[in-house]
Design an enzyme around this catalytic site. Structure first.
Site, PDB file in Angstrom:
ATOM      1  N   ASP A  13       0.861  -1.178   0.000  1.00 27.47           N
ATOM      2  CA  ASP A  13       0.000   0.000   0.000  1.00 27.47           C
ATOM      3  C   ASP A  13       0.902   1.234   0.000  1.00 27.47           C
ATOM      4  OD1 ASP A  13      -2.379   1.575   0.155  1.00 27.47           O
ATOM      5  OD2 ASP A  13      -2.060   1.853   2.283  1.00 27.47           O
ATOM      6  N   SER A  14       0.288   2.395  -0.242  1.00 25.58           N
ATOM      7  CA  SER A  14       1.050   3.651  -0.204  1.00 25.58           C
ATOM      8  C   SER A  14       1.377   4.032   1.235  1.00 25.58           C
ATOM      9  CB  SER A  14       0.221   4.771  -0.836  1.00 25.58           C
ATOM     10  OG  SER A  14      -0.983   4.941  -0.093  1.00 25.58           O
ATOM     11  N   CYS A  76      -4.199  -1.402  -2.319  1.00 27.21           N
ATOM     12  CA  CYS A  76      -4.232   0.050  -2.516  1.00 27.21           C
ATOM     13  C   CYS A  76      -5.034   0.290  -3.793  1.00 27.21           C
ATOM     14  CB  CYS A  76      -2.794   0.554  -2.674  1.00 27.21           C
ATOM     15  SG  CYS A  76      -2.650   2.294  -3.127  1.00 27.21           S
ATOM     16  N   GLU A 155      -3.455   8.109   8.253  1.00 26.93           N
ATOM     17  CA  GLU A 155      -1.992   8.006   8.250  1.00 26.93           C
ATOM     18  C   GLU A 155      -1.386   8.680   9.488  1.00 26.93           C
ATOM     19  OE1 GLU A 155       0.899   6.011   6.141  1.00 26.93           O
ATOM     20  OE2 GLU A 155      -1.207   6.060   5.632  1.00 26.93           O
ATOM     21  N   CYS A 187     -10.732   3.208  -0.975  1.00 27.31           N
ATOM     22  CA  CYS A 187      -9.348   3.470  -0.565  1.00 27.31           C
ATOM     23  C   CYS A 187      -9.165   2.625   0.677  1.00 27.31           C
ATOM     24  CB  CYS A 187      -9.151   4.949  -0.252  1.00 27.31           C
ATOM     25  SG  CYS A 187      -7.568   5.299   0.551  1.00 27.31           S
ATOM     26  N   HIS A 189      -7.501   2.932   3.187  1.00 33.28           N
ATOM     27  CA  HIS A 189      -7.431   3.682   4.449  1.00 33.28           C
ATOM     28  C   HIS A 189      -8.825   3.873   5.069  1.00 33.28           C
ATOM     29  CE1 HIS A 189      -3.425   4.819   2.898  1.00 33.28           C
ATOM     30  NE2 HIS A 189      -3.137   5.246   4.113  1.00 33.28           N
TER      31      HIS A 189
END
Length: 271
Positions: A13-14, A76, A155, A187, A189
């Site tokens: 993932d980012s 992601c 994040e 997403c 997240h």
């Protein structure tokens, strides 16, 4: 009986978002060893060009391949939208993304109007619109909304705060009054903001977390290749291109500390 394939499943993932897929994988496939790369050194992906995202995802893919992964899960949405065909072509291991599974789960809900929230890149790409239209001939309305600021909230460990709720309210305001019946958390997240999103949209809107459907795809792919490991001594290795403390904090919070190691890596990105 076929011998078990003990090689790990690679994931990327980012940043921390992919842990939302990793935790489902851990629960549903407890025998599998996992290698997760959070590319926090290049975070965020959502505002980068398609070419940049492809290069970064390929660098992670090559790293996972070198570490002996038997498969790569692109946990992601942004990287799936930008890089999945490239990864499938250039790597010698199977690669699974999160968008097609997410679109399938949304369609299975029976909704006529499907909402999608994602990063700027995923929404601009129209990734879910295309995936949904490829999967059905039914006249489904797709309402897409970029919600890039939500990625940073996760994040930076701000879930469950007043600021998080306020940002979710602001970002999702355009979806109100659109008749959205099912919302895809486009997403990885965003599942970590499920409470806030439910609070904003109310109980009538069904939330779809693509992680569950993605894990079904992983299970199916490994069954076909006899690649499952049902043993009981899995190893979970975490890697980050950023600060290990950030990934450790996320893993403590969302994996309940269920991992073996966390290390920093530098990726070889070919321009």
């Amino acid at each position: 009986m076929a011998e078990m394939d003990k090689r790990p499943i690679g994931m990327m993932d980012s940043g921390l978002g992919g842990l939302s897929v990793l935790r489902v994988l851990q629960k549903e496939m407890p025998g599998e060893s996992l290698i997760f790369v959070g590319d926090q050194g290049h975070f965020p992906y959502g505002t980068k060009s398609q070419a940049e995202i492809r290069q970064l995802a390929l660098a992670v893919g090559r790293f996972l391949q070198e570490k002996g992964a038997k498969m790569m899960v692109v946990a992601c949405n942004t990287a799936t939208a930008a890089a999945l065909p490239t990864l499938q072509k250039q790597l010698s291991i199977p690669v699974i993304g999160v968008i097609k599974p997410g679109a399938q789960a949304a369609l299975a809900s029976g909704a006529q109007t499907i909402g999608v929230i994602g990063t700027e890149s995923t929404i601009k790409n129209g990734a879910y619109d295309h995936a949904i239209k490829d999967l059905t001939t039914a006249n489904i309305r797709v309402v897409s909304q970029a919600a890039q600021p939500l990625v940073s909230i996760v994040e930076h460990g701000q879930t469950g705060t007043v600021a998080a709720q306020r940002t979710v309210d602001q970002e999702l305001a355009p979806l109100k009054g659109q008749g959205v019946q099912t919302l895809v958390l486009g997403c990885t997240h965003f599942p970590f903001l499920k409470k806030e999103i439910e609070h904003t949209l109310g109980p009538a809107v069904k939330l779809v977390d693509p992680a569950f459907e993605t894990v079904k795809h992983v299970q199916a792919a490994l069954k076909v290749s006899d690649g499952e490991n049902t043993g009981r001594a899995p190893v979970v290795e975490l890697y980050t291109t950023g600060k290990t403390t950030d990934l450790v904090n996320g893993a403590q919070l969302w994996l309940g500390g269920q991992y073996d190691s966390c290390s920093h890596i530098d990726l070889e990105v070919t321009r």
